[in-house]
Structures are given as C-alpha cells and as structure tokens.
Motif scaffolding. Structure first.
Motif, PDB file in Angstrom:
ATOM      1  N   THR A   1      55.565   7.173 -37.414  1.00 44.29           N
ATOM      2  CA  THR A   1      55.920   7.345 -38.822  1.00 44.29           C
ATOM      3  C   THR A   1      55.835   6.048 -39.628  1.00 44.29           C
ATOM      4  OG1 THR A   1      58.264   7.141 -38.218  1.00 44.29           O
ATOM      5  CG2 THR A   1      57.373   9.375 -38.452  1.00 44.29           C
TER       6      THR A   1
ATOM      7  N   ALA B   1      51.415   9.170 -42.465  1.00 40.24           N
ATOM      8  CA  ALA B   1      52.252   9.988 -43.346  1.00 40.24           C
ATOM      9  C   ALA B   1      52.895  11.138 -42.583  1.00 40.24           C
ATOM     10  CB  ALA B   1      51.419  10.511 -44.510  1.00 40.24           C
ATOM     11  N   PHE B   2      52.089  11.803 -41.738  1.00 34.24           N
ATOM     12  CA  PHE B   2      52.570  12.990 -41.030  1.00 34.24           C
ATOM     13  C   PHE B   2      52.121  12.947 -39.566  1.00 34.24           C
ATOM     14  CE2 PHE B   2      51.534  14.383 -45.445  1.00 34.24           C
ATOM     15  CZ  PHE B   2      52.834  14.602 -45.889  1.00 34.24           C
TER      16      PHE B   2
ATOM     17  N   MET C   1      58.721  17.015 -45.356  1.00 29.23           N
ATOM     18  CA  MET C   1      59.157  15.750 -45.939  1.00 29.23           C
ATOM     19  C   MET C   1      60.479  15.258 -45.357  1.00 29.23           C
ATOM     20  SD  MET C   1      56.840  14.607 -47.903  1.00 29.23           S
ATOM     21  CE  MET C   1      57.713  13.422 -48.934  1.00 29.23           C
TER      22      MET C   1
ATOM     23  N   TYR D   1      62.177  13.530 -41.933  1.00 26.89           N
ATOM     24  CA  TYR D   1      61.821  12.798 -40.720  1.00 26.89           C
ATOM     25  C   TYR D   1      61.950  13.714 -39.498  1.00 26.89           C
ATOM     26  CZ  TYR D   1      61.869   9.178 -37.135  1.00 26.89           C
ATOM     27  OH  TYR D   1      61.572   8.400 -36.033  1.00 26.89           O
TER      28      TYR D   1
ATOM     29  N   TYR E   1      58.596  14.068 -40.126  1.00 22.17           N
ATOM     30  CA  TYR E   1      57.433  14.425 -40.939  1.00 22.17           C
ATOM     31  C   TYR E   1      56.351  15.155 -40.137  1.00 22.17           C
ATOM     32  CZ  TYR E   1      59.825  10.718 -43.481  1.00 22.17           C
ATOM     33  OH  TYR E   1      60.792   9.938 -44.078  1.00 22.17           O
TER      34      TYR E   1
ATOM     35  N   ALA F   1      50.086  14.002 -48.831  1.00 26.26           N
ATOM     36  CA  ALA F   1      51.005  12.865 -48.823  1.00 26.26           C
ATOM     37  C   ALA F   1      51.187  12.298 -50.234  1.00 26.26           C
ATOM     38  CB  ALA F   1      50.485  11.786 -47.877  1.00 26.26           C
TER      39      ALA F   1
ATOM     40  N   TRP G   1      53.102  14.884 -52.508  1.00 30.28           N
ATOM     41  CA  TRP G   1      54.515  15.069 -52.166  1.00 30.28           C
ATOM     42  C   TRP G   1      55.289  13.757 -52.044  1.00 30.28           C
ATOM     43  CZ3 TRP G   1      54.278  19.545 -47.944  1.00 30.28           C
ATOM     44  CH2 TRP G   1      53.883  20.724 -48.595  1.00 30.28           C
TER      45      TRP G   1
ATOM     46  N   ARG H   1      54.851  11.012 -49.915  1.00 27.78           N
ATOM     47  CA  ARG H   1      55.149  10.488 -48.571  1.00 27.78           C
ATOM     48  C   ARG H   1      54.293   9.242 -48.295  1.00 27.78           C
ATOM     49  NH1 ARG H   1      57.073   8.100 -44.470  1.00 27.78           N
ATOM     50  NH2 ARG H   1      56.094   8.526 -42.460  1.00 27.78           N
TER      51      ARG H   1
END
Length: 265
Positions: free
Chosen positions: A121, A125-126, A141, A143, A145, A257, A260, A262
């Motif tokens: 992370t 982003a994901f 969104m 953790y 993610y 990302a 949203w 992130r």
C-alpha cells in the motif's frame, strides 16, 4: 464455424477495441523479455516488453505489476523481500513507458498477509483480491485497499445431458456463465466491476480427457467446455462483454485511484 485457435493477447485487445474498450493486464517482470516471448508451463507464451509497448501505443493497453518473480509474499520474512517483489517493479515499468503500473498490485497467486499489505500500500493504489462481487467505493477506499476481482474460469459445460458436464477438470471448475460476468460489468454509482480473463480460445481442439482441449463451437454457452480452468471460450467472452452496461465508464486502476482520491503511501 471458427477454426480452432488459442487467441493472442493482441487479438483479445482488438476484440475489445472494436467495442470501444481498453484493457489492463498484469505483468510478472522476470518473465518479460525485451523482444522474446517466454514459454511458461510449456503452453503459454508471455508477451515481450515490445509487445506490451505496441499494445499501449496502438490500443491504450495498460499494465499493472504482478510481482518481480511471482513469489508467495506470505513466505517472506523481511520488508526488503516484500519490497523487492512489489514496489521495486515500478521503476522497471516506468523506464519502459508503462507509467500506470502503480494503480494496482496483483498479489501473486492471490497470496497476501498483513505484512505484505503494509508494504504494497506504500507503492500501489490498490491490491487485487479474488472475489465474486462488484466493488463499492467505501470498501475499496478502506485499508488495505483491496479490489475484488472475478477470476473467470472455464471447465466443465453446464448442460447436464452432455458428457462434458461430468468430465474431470482441475479443481472441479465449470464454465462461468457469461451473464454472471455481465452483471459485474454493470456497476452503479461509486461501484467498480473487475473481471480477469486468462487464455481465450475458439473453435474446438483435442478430445475430452486430454490435458489441453476445448469445444467452443456451440451457439449455446451451456454446451461449451474447456479442459483447464484458465481457458475460456471467445464466444462466451464476447457475450459477457456485450452484456455490459454501455453507460459505465471503461477505466483502469489509475483512473479509479484519481477519481476516488487514493494516493499510495
């Protein structure tokens, strides 16, 4: 009837391009060579960096990291090892012009733990996690993610009256119904549907019981079968894609990302 063939990545990307769609793929760095295509497991040709660059330039194809060596991160004991498998791949992608790889990390073989999440992370982003549902923004969104991704499987046919319904397939997998996949591709507001395909084939090849064989010739998806879970019929693939929401935005992980909010770290 189409001739028997295993489709190339480029052909699959072109199928999507014909529908105004772009795709994103996971890349294992150590399996990817400048121009040569590495054969994996004796039956899969991995695209080269040259192939991936051509697809990016010509078709908007983007890539994400699937690890440096496809190693099981849950067996690693130090953050240095975890970084070398994950974050250390990003400079390599960037140096080859694939600057959107930070959007997602495909945990090799879906193996992850809290220690791996902590490192990943920081740089991505994901993270990909296999699942069966559409993603909701609030969950993605949060953790660590994780993005639920449908791992699309072939296998036994869905017609109880045919021999392919009871044939032997690894992990007892059955051909995924196209409509089930189409539902994932009809996300609503603040939702994200992700489906992952492996190898796409068409026509028929081999015989039932062989290690590599398929019959995708039927007009009815229920009658189609493949000998391995990671092989899926092209006509079923297209039926699934064509059943998508035409108003949903075609986005890769970086697009989501940014939309949203992130940022890795």
């Amino acid at each position: 009837m189409s001739s028997p063939a295993a489709r190339t990545l480029e052909q699959n990307v072109q199928d999507l391009a014909a529908r105004g769609l772009q795709a994103q793929g996971g890349v294992v760095v150590d399996r990817t060579h400048p121009t040569a295509r590495e054969c994996t497991e004796g039956q899969m040709l991995q695209p080269s960096w040259a192939d991936l660059t051509r697809l990016r330039v010509n078709n908007g194809f983007t890539v994400v990291s699937q690890g440096m060596t496809y190693a099981d991160m849950t067996k690693m004991t130090t953050d240095a090892q975890r970084y070398n498998e994950s974050g250390a791949t990003l400079p390599i992608f960037n140096s080859r012009g694939h600057t959107r790889a930070w959007g997602m990390f495909n945990y090799p073989n879906n193996k992850m733990d809290a220690a791996a999440n902590r490192v990943v992370t920081k740089y991505f982003a994901f993270g990909r996690k296999y699942g069966t549902e559409i993603n909701n923004r609030a969950a993605v969104m949060t953790y660590p993610y994780l993005v639920k991704t449908i791992s699309v499987m072939g296998g036994r046919c869905n017609n109880v009256n045919l021999a392919c319904y009871t044939m032997s397939v690894k992990n007892n997998k059955q051909m995924a119904p196209p409509e089930r996949l189409s539902r994932i591709l009809r996300p609503g507001a603040d939702q994200w549907g992700v489906v992952q395909f492996y190898r796409i084939v068409e026509g028929s090849y081999g015989r039932m019981g062989a290690s590599v064989a398929w019959d995708c010739t039927s007009s009815d998806w229920r009658n189609r079968w493949t000998s391995q879970p990671e092989i899926y019929c092209r006509n079923s693939f297209l039926e699934a894609i064509d059943g998508r929401s035409k108003t949903a935005v075609n986005a890769d992980a970086v697009d989501v990302a940014k939309a949203w909010g992130r940022t890795p770290g």
